[in-house]
Design a protein around this motif. Structure first.
Motif, PDB file in Angstrom:
ATOM      1  N   LEU A 135       2.168  42.077 -41.263  1.00 46.69           N
ATOM      2  CA  LEU A 135       0.721  42.144 -41.065  1.00 46.69           C
ATOM      3  C   LEU A 135       0.028  40.972 -41.762  1.00 46.69           C
ATOM      4  O   LEU A 135      -0.841  40.312 -41.177  1.00 46.69           O
ATOM      5  CB  LEU A 135       0.155  43.474 -41.582  1.00 46.69           C
ATOM      6  N   VAL A 136       0.407  40.701 -43.000  1.00 46.96           N
ATOM      7  CA  VAL A 136      -0.190  39.589 -43.744  1.00 46.96           C
ATOM      8  C   VAL A 136       0.051  38.275 -43.006  1.00 46.96           C
ATOM      9  O   VAL A 136      -0.861  37.452 -42.859  1.00 46.96           O
ATOM     10  CB  VAL A 136       0.350  39.549 -45.192  1.00 46.96           C
TER      11      VAL A 136
ATOM     12  N   ILE B 220     -17.210  35.182 -48.605  1.00 46.62           N
ATOM     13  CA  ILE B 220     -16.300  36.291 -48.301  1.00 46.62           C
ATOM     14  C   ILE B 220     -15.122  36.302 -49.275  1.00 46.62           C
ATOM     15  O   ILE B 220     -14.741  37.357 -49.790  1.00 46.62           O
ATOM     16  CB  ILE B 220     -15.809  36.203 -46.839  1.00 46.62           C
ATOM     17  N   VAL B 221     -14.550  35.134 -49.538  1.00 45.24           N
ATOM     18  CA  VAL B 221     -13.402  35.052 -50.452  1.00 45.24           C
ATOM     19  C   VAL B 221     -13.828  35.428 -51.871  1.00 45.24           C
ATOM     20  O   VAL B 221     -13.137  36.179 -52.556  1.00 45.24           O
ATOM     21  CB  VAL B 221     -12.738  33.664 -50.404  1.00 45.24           C
TER      22      VAL B 221
ATOM     23  N   GLN C 159      -6.653  29.240 -48.630  1.00 47.39           N
ATOM     24  CA  GLN C 159      -5.473  29.422 -49.476  1.00 47.39           C
ATOM     25  C   GLN C 159      -5.724  30.485 -50.548  1.00 47.39           C
ATOM     26  O   GLN C 159      -4.834  31.292 -50.844  1.00 47.39           O
ATOM     27  CB  GLN C 159      -5.067  28.091 -50.118  1.00 47.39           C
ATOM     28  N   ARG C 160      -6.927  30.504 -51.111  1.00 45.48           N
ATOM     29  CA  ARG C 160      -7.263  31.544 -52.096  1.00 45.48           C
ATOM     30  C   ARG C 160      -7.190  32.929 -51.458  1.00 45.48           C
ATOM     31  O   ARG C 160      -6.683  33.881 -52.051  1.00 45.48           O
ATOM     32  CB  ARG C 160      -8.677  31.340 -52.664  1.00 45.48           C
ATOM     33  N   PHE C 161      -7.702  33.026 -50.231  1.00 47.09           N
ATOM     34  CA  PHE C 161      -7.682  34.318 -49.555  1.00 47.09           C
ATOM     35  C   PHE C 161      -6.254  34.701 -49.173  1.00 47.09           C
ATOM     36  O   PHE C 161      -5.873  35.869 -49.291  1.00 47.09           O
ATOM     37  CB  PHE C 161      -8.591  34.301 -48.318  1.00 47.09           C
ATOM     38  N   GLN C 162      -5.479  33.720 -48.751  1.00 47.23           N
ATOM     39  CA  GLN C 162      -4.077  33.975 -48.429  1.00 47.23           C
ATOM     40  C   GLN C 162      -3.343  34.547 -49.645  1.00 47.23           C
ATOM     41  O   GLN C 162      -2.560  35.485 -49.509  1.00 47.23           O
ATOM     42  CB  GLN C 162      -3.407  32.683 -47.965  1.00 47.23           C
ATOM     43  N   ALA C 163      -3.620  34.009 -50.814  1.00 46.58           N
ATOM     44  CA  ALA C 163      -2.991  34.518 -52.038  1.00 46.58           C
ATOM     45  C   ALA C 163      -3.385  35.981 -52.295  1.00 46.58           C
ATOM     46  O   ALA C 163      -2.548  36.785 -52.731  1.00 46.58           O
ATOM     47  CB  ALA C 163      -3.367  33.640 -53.233  1.00 46.58           C
ATOM     48  N   LEU C 164      -4.640  36.323 -52.009  1.00 43.70           N
ATOM     49  CA  LEU C 164      -5.065  37.726 -52.153  1.00 43.70           C
ATOM     50  C   LEU C 164      -4.270  38.622 -51.208  1.00 43.70           C
ATOM     51  O   LEU C 164      -3.821  39.705 -51.590  1.00 43.70           O
ATOM     52  CB  LEU C 164      -6.556  37.874 -51.842  1.00 43.70           C
ATOM     53  N   LEU C 165      -4.133  38.182 -49.958  1.00 45.48           N
ATOM     54  CA  LEU C 165      -3.411  38.974 -48.972  1.00 45.48           C
ATOM     55  C   LEU C 165      -1.945  39.140 -49.350  1.00 45.48           C
ATOM     56  O   LEU C 165      -1.368  40.208 -49.163  1.00 45.48           O
ATOM     57  CB  LEU C 165      -3.504  38.327 -47.585  1.00 45.48           C
TER      58      LEU C 165
ATOM     59  N   GLY D 272     -17.272  49.836 -48.819  1.00 43.51           N
ATOM     60  CA  GLY D 272     -16.294  50.251 -47.825  1.00 43.51           C
ATOM     61  C   GLY D 272     -15.433  49.111 -47.294  1.00 43.51           C
ATOM     62  O   GLY D 272     -14.492  49.345 -46.547  1.00 43.51           O
ATOM     63  N   GLN D 273     -15.734  47.877 -47.663  1.00 38.98           N
ATOM     64  CA  GLN D 273     -14.958  46.740 -47.197  1.00 38.98           C
ATOM     65  C   GLN D 273     -13.550  46.772 -47.805  1.00 38.98           C
ATOM     66  O   GLN D 273     -13.384  47.152 -48.949  1.00 38.98           O
ATOM     67  CB  GLN D 273     -15.621  45.406 -47.582  1.00 38.98           C
ATOM     68  N   SER D 274     -12.568  46.329 -47.020  1.00 44.44           N
ATOM     69  CA  SER D 274     -11.191  46.202 -47.489  1.00 44.44           C
ATOM     70  C   SER D 274     -10.743  44.759 -47.274  1.00 44.44           C
ATOM     71  O   SER D 274     -11.408  43.993 -46.563  1.00 44.44           O
ATOM     72  CB  SER D 274     -10.273  47.142 -46.702  1.00 44.44           C
ATOM     73  N   LEU D 275      -9.611  44.398 -47.853  1.00 47.32           N
ATOM     74  CA  LEU D 275      -9.079  43.053 -47.614  1.00 47.32           C
ATOM     75  C   LEU D 275      -8.765  42.841 -46.139  1.00 47.32           C
ATOM     76  O   LEU D 275      -8.986  41.748 -45.609  1.00 47.32           O
ATOM     77  CB  LEU D 275      -7.828  42.807 -48.460  1.00 47.32           C
TER      78      LEU D 275
END
Length: 160
Positions: A9-10, A63-64, A106-112, A128-131
């Protein structure tokens, strides 16, 4: 969800954000754009390509930042998300904006990729927001404005 399914999924989410899959990527949309066309607002369109690039950069960073921390500062919609028209954009400013877009992806990718983060759980500081939702938001938002960049380039006779 087991770790293999999570990784799949990621990877799909990262691909969606970076490549677009069903359309040109953001990188493709700005590659080869002559510098003199960055600030021209095509007839019947509201924004220049520079304004669209900056809007993508600002919104994605917001967003990030939100996805990363409860302490992120909220921007005022729409004023803080759009830059005013300008006559010139230096190569340095252009390249800095493109690099920031990539860095934030890239920062967001690291979170995922961090398995400590539940992709489906609501962010504690949100409403209510999720990654997962934020990943789809980045992909959707960037795709919409990438298409506008392509349209602007076509009107400026600077597309394939």
């Amino acid at each position: 969800m087991d770790s293999i399914q999570r990784k799949k999924l990621v990877n799909e989410l990262i691909s969606l954000i970076e490549k677009g899959n069903a359309h040109v990527s953001f990188k493709e949309s700005v590659t080869g754009l002559p510098s003199e066309l960055r600030t021209i607002i095509p007839e019947n369109l509201p924004y220049s390509i520079w304004q669209l690039v900056e809007h993508i950069r600002i919104a994605q960073k917001d967003i990030v930042d939100f996805s990363s921390s409860a302490g992120s500062e909220s921007l005022a919609w729409p004023d803080d998300y759009w830059v005013e028209p300008t006559d010139t954009v230096t190569d340095e400013d252009w390249n800095n904006s493109l690099q920031q877009i990539e860095k934030d992806q890239q920062r967001f990718q690291a979170l995922l990729e961090d398995e400590q983060h539940d992709l489906f759980a609501p962010l504690p500081w949100g409403t209510g927001q999720s990654l997962l939702r934020e990943a789809m938001l980045i992909a959707d938002h960037n795709a919409y404005h990438t298409a506008e960049i392509v349209v602007a380039r076509r009107l400026l006779k600077s597309w394939k």
